[in-house]
Scaffold this motif. Structure first.
Motif, short mmCIF file in Angstrom:
data_model
loop_
_atom_site.label_atom_id
_atom_site.label_comp_id
_atom_site.label_asym_id
_atom_site.label_seq_id
_atom_site.Cartn_x
_atom_site.Cartn_y
_atom_site.Cartn_z
N LEU A 23 21.28 -22.28 -90.17
CA LEU A 23 20.86 -22.89 -91.44
C LEU A 23 19.33 -22.99 -91.53
O LEU A 23 18.75 -22.71 -92.58
CB LEU A 23 21.49 -24.28 -91.56
N VAL A 24 18.70 -23.36 -90.42
CA VAL A 24 17.24 -23.44 -90.44
C VAL A 24 16.62 -22.06 -90.61
O VAL A 24 15.64 -21.89 -91.36
CB VAL A 24 16.73 -24.12 -89.15
N ASP B 154 20.07 -30.39 -98.26
CA ASP B 154 20.99 -31.53 -98.40
C ASP B 154 22.10 -31.46 -97.35
O ASP B 154 22.47 -32.49 -96.76
CB ASP B 154 21.60 -31.53 -99.81
N ALA B 155 22.62 -30.22 -97.13
CA ALA B 155 23.66 -30.07 -96.11
C ALA B 155 23.10 -30.39 -94.73
O ALA B 155 23.78 -31.02 -93.89
CB ALA B 155 24.22 -28.65 -96.15
N TYR B 156 21.90 -29.93 -94.48
CA TYR B 156 21.24 -30.23 -93.20
C TYR B 156 21.06 -31.73 -93.03
O TYR B 156 21.29 -32.29 -91.95
CB TYR B 156 19.89 -29.50 -93.19
N THR B 157 20.63 -32.40 -94.12
CA THR B 157 20.44 -33.85 -94.07
C THR B 157 21.75 -34.56 -93.79
O THR B 157 21.82 -35.52 -92.97
CB THR B 157 19.85 -34.34 -95.41
N MET C 7 8.27 -25.33 -91.27
CA MET C 7 9.71 -25.11 -91.08
C MET C 7 9.96 -24.81 -89.62
O MET C 7 9.35 -23.89 -89.06
CB MET C 7 10.20 -23.94 -91.93
N GLY C 8 10.89 -25.57 -88.92
CA GLY C 8 11.13 -25.41 -87.50
C GLY C 8 12.30 -24.52 -87.18
O GLY C 8 12.98 -24.00 -88.05
N VAL C 9 12.58 -24.35 -85.89
CA VAL C 9 13.70 -23.55 -85.39
C VAL C 9 14.47 -24.41 -84.40
O VAL C 9 13.90 -24.92 -83.44
CB VAL C 9 13.23 -22.25 -84.72
N THR C 10 15.78 -24.53 -84.61
CA THR C 10 16.62 -25.34 -83.72
C THR C 10 16.86 -24.60 -82.42
O THR C 10 16.98 -23.37 -82.41
CB THR C 10 17.96 -25.64 -84.40
N ASP C 11 16.95 -25.35 -81.30
CA ASP C 11 17.25 -24.73 -80.00
C ASP C 11 18.64 -24.10 -80.01
O ASP C 11 19.54 -24.55 -80.72
CB ASP C 11 17.17 -25.77 -78.89
N SER D 252 31.51 -21.08 -100.82
CA SER D 252 30.88 -21.92 -99.79
C SER D 252 30.64 -21.07 -98.55
O SER D 252 31.25 -20.02 -98.36
CB SER D 252 31.77 -23.13 -99.45
N GLU D 253 29.72 -21.58 -97.69
CA GLU D 253 29.40 -20.91 -96.44
C GLU D 253 29.31 -21.93 -95.33
O GLU D 253 28.99 -23.09 -95.55
CB GLU D 253 28.04 -20.19 -96.55
N ARG D 254 29.61 -21.46 -94.10
CA ARG D 254 29.52 -22.32 -92.94
C ARG D 254 28.36 -21.83 -92.07
O ARG D 254 28.17 -20.63 -91.86
CB ARG D 254 30.82 -22.30 -92.13
N PHE D 255 27.58 -22.79 -91.55
CA PHE D 255 26.41 -22.48 -90.73
C PHE D 255 26.38 -23.39 -89.51
O PHE D 255 26.88 -24.51 -89.53
CB PHE D 255 25.10 -22.72 -91.50
N SER D 256 25.75 -22.88 -88.46
CA SER D 256 25.27 -23.77 -87.41
C SER D 256 23.91 -24.28 -87.88
O SER D 256 23.29 -23.71 -88.79
CB SER D 256 25.14 -23.03 -86.08
N LEU D 257 23.44 -25.34 -87.25
CA LEU D 257 22.13 -25.85 -87.64
C LEU D 257 21.03 -24.82 -87.39
O LEU D 257 20.07 -24.71 -88.16
CB LEU D 257 21.81 -27.15 -86.89
N VAL D 258 21.17 -24.03 -86.32
CA VAL D 258 20.18 -22.97 -86.03
C VAL D 258 20.17 -21.95 -87.16
O VAL D 258 19.12 -21.57 -87.69
CB VAL D 258 20.48 -22.30 -84.68
#
Length: 442
Positions: free
Chosen positions: A141-142, A74-77, A1-5, A133-139
Motif C-alpha cells: 500500500l505504501v 484512509d485505509a492505511y489510517t 513518503m516512507g517504505v514499510t519493512d 476493491s483491492e487487498r494490500f499489505s501495508l508495504v
C-alpha cells in the motif's frame, strides 16, 4: 513518503511496538505530504482552469490518482488504528494478539474499496480493471501511494512551473509591445504601410495565442530534463516567446532608426546635397579637362565623361518631400540608400577626373624629368655640351608643342637621359687656359 519493512514470522511484543512506532511516523509523513499536495497552488489552479490538450488528459489521470491516494491513506489510517487498538487491549499481548498483529502489520490485510469514477480515470497500471476493491499489505500500500504521489506531484509541479514562468513574461513583453506600437504609430509605422508595422501586428497575434495556449495547456510548454526522476525535473519551453521577443527587439531598433532620422533629417539632407554638388563639380571639371587633353595630347585614348545621374536628384527631391510631410518611415530607408549612392557617385566622378587627366600628368612628369636632368648636367659643367643641347631641345620641342605625342616625347626624354648619363660618366680633360671651376660639382 516512507517504505514499510518487509514481513517476517510472528512478531513479538518489542517488534510490534517498534513497527507501530515506525508506522506512526510514516503515517505522519504521508499525511503531511498529502496535505501539502492538496494545498499546492498548482493543484488549485488545475482544478479551476479550463484545460486543453496534454494537460487536460494528464490532469484527468492525476486528479483520479489523488482521489485514490486519499482512499489508500484512509485505509492505511484504519489499519494503523486497528493495530494500535489490538496492542492497547493488554499490557502484555497474548499470542493470539501477536498473531493478529503480525497478520495486520505484515499480511494482505488492508482492503480498499475504489470508487467507480476514480478507478475509471486512474492510470491503467495503478488500478485493477473490473475490481470494486483491492487487498494490500501495508508495504504494498505504501509503495502504491508513493507511486501515485510521485506522478501526481510531477504533473502539479510541472504545470505550476510553467504558469509561474511564462504568462508573467508574456504579459511584460505584451506591455512592451504596446509601448512600441504607440511609438511606431507616432512616426508613421503602421500596418500595411511599413514592414515593421506588419511585424508588430503579427507579434501581437502570436503573443495573444501563446498566452491562451500556455494558460490552457501548460504541459505543452515543458521540456523534461533527461535522466531526471525528480518531480518537476525540466524547464519551461520558451522557444516561441524568445523568438517573438527577438522579433520585437528588431522592430524596436528599426523604429529607433526612424526616430533618429526625424531628429537629424535636415542635416543629412544638407550633407547629401553637398556631396552630390561636389560630384557634379568634379564631373564638370573632368569634362573641361577632357577637352584640354584632346587639344594638347595626341595619339591617346581619353575616356568619355558621363553627366550627373538625374535619378539621384529625383530621389533627393523625394526625400525632401518625405521630410516636409513627416513620412519618417519612408525617409529612413531612402536616406540610407541615398547616402551610399552619393558617396559612390563622388568616387566615380573623382575616378573619371583622374582617368581624363592622366595624359597631362604623364606630360608633366616627363617635363619635370627633362628639367631635372638638365639641372644635373649644368651642375657638372656640361651645360654647353652641343650634343646634350641638341638632345634637350628636341625633347623640349616635343613636350611643349600641341598636340603632344607622349610616346615620341618619352623616347626623346629617354635619349637625352642616356646621353647625359654617358657624358657624366666619361673621363674629363682639364682645360689649359686656367684653373678648373669645380664650384658646381658634387
Amino acid at each position: 513518503m516512507g517504505v514499510t519493512d518487509p514481513a517476517g514470522p510472528v512478531m513479538d511484543r518489542d517488534e510490534v511496538d517498534r513497527a507501530l512506532a515506525r508506522l506512526g511516523a510514516e503515517h505522519e509523513a504521508i499525511e503531511t505530504s498529502l496535505l501539502a499536495l492538496q494545498d499546492h497552488a498548482g493543484r488549485r489552479l488545475l482544478e479551476g482552469a479550463e484545460l486543453t490538450g496534454t494537460t487536460r488528459e494528464r490532469w484527468t489521470t492525476a486528479d483520479a490518482s489523488i482521489t485514490l491516494l486519499w482512499a489508500y491513506f484512509d485505509a492505511y489510517t484504519d489499519a494503523l488504528r486497528s493495530a494500535r487498538e489490538i496492542r492497547a487491549r493488554r499490557r502484555w499481548s497474548s499470542r493470539e494478539d501477536l498473531v493478529e498483529l503480525t497478520e495486520l502489520l505484515r499480511g494482505e490485510s488492508v482492503t480498499v474499496a475504489g470508487s467507480a469514477t476514480a478507478t475509471a480515470n486512474a492510470p491503467t497500471l495503478l488500478s485493477a480493471a473490473g475490481r470494486l476493491s483491492e487487498r494490500f499489505s501495508l508495504v504494498t500500500l505504501v509503495d502504491r501511494m508513493n507511486e501515485l504521489y510521485a506522478t501526481s506531484l510531477d504533473m502539479v509541479v510541472t504545470a505550476d512551473a510553467v504558469w509561474s514562468a511564462l504568462p508573467a513574461r508574456i504579459d511584460l513583453l505584451a506591455a512592451e509591445l504596446q509601448r512600441t506600437r504607440k511609438l511606431a504609430h507616432s512616426v508613421g509605422v503602421r500596418p500595411g504601410e511599413h514592414p515593421a508595422g506588419d511585424d508588430l501586428e503579427r507579434i501581437t497575434r502570436t503573443l495573444t495565442r501563446l498566452r491562451e495556449d500556455v494558460v490552457s495547456d501548460p504541459l505543452g510548454f515543458w521540456v523534461p530534463a533527461q535522466g531526471s526522476s525528480a518531480p518537476g525535473g525540466g524547464r519551461p519551453d520558451t522557444a516561441v516567446y524568445d523568438r517573438e521577443a527577438q522579433a520585437l527587439e528588431e522592430v524596436r531598433r528599426e523604429i529607433d532608426a526612424v526616430l533618429t532620422v526625424r531628429q537629424d533629417a535636415e542635416a543629412r539632407l544638407i550633407k547629401l546635397r553637398d556631396v552630390l554638388s561636389r560630384a557634379d563639380r568634379t564631373l564638370a571639371e573632368a569634362r573641361t579637362a577632357r577637352g584640354e587633353v584632346l587639344a594638347k595630347i595626341a595619339a591617346t585614348e581619353v575616356p568619355v565623361v558621363s553627366g550627373p545621374p538625374t535619378a539621384l536628384q529625383e530621389q533627393l527631391a523625394a526625400a525632401a518631400e518625405y521630410r516636409r510631410t513627416a513620412q519618417w518611415h519612408r525617409l529612413s530607408p531612402l536616406l540610407e540608400s541615398l547616402e551610399q549612392k552619393a558617396e559612390d557617385e563622388l568616387l566615380r566622378a573623382r575616378e573619371s577626373l583622374t582617368a581624363v587627366t592622366a595624359p597631362l600628368a604623364v606630360r608633366a612628369e616627363l617635363r619635370g624629368r627633362l628639367d631635372a636632368y638638365k639641372a644635373k648636367v649644368a651642375r657638372h659643367g656640361l651645360a654647353e655640351d652641343p650634343f646634350l643641347i641638341e638632345r634637350y631641345d628636341a625633347a623640349r620641342r616635343m613636350l611643349w608643342s600641341a598636340p603632344c605625342d607622349l610616346r615620341v616625347a618619352e623616347q626623346a626624354v629617354l635619349r637625352y637621359q642616356h646621353a647625359a648619363a654617358e657624358a657624366l660618366t666619361a673621363p674629363r680633360v682639364p682645360q689649359q687656359s686656367g684653373p678648373e671651376d669645380r664650384r658646381g660639382e658634387q
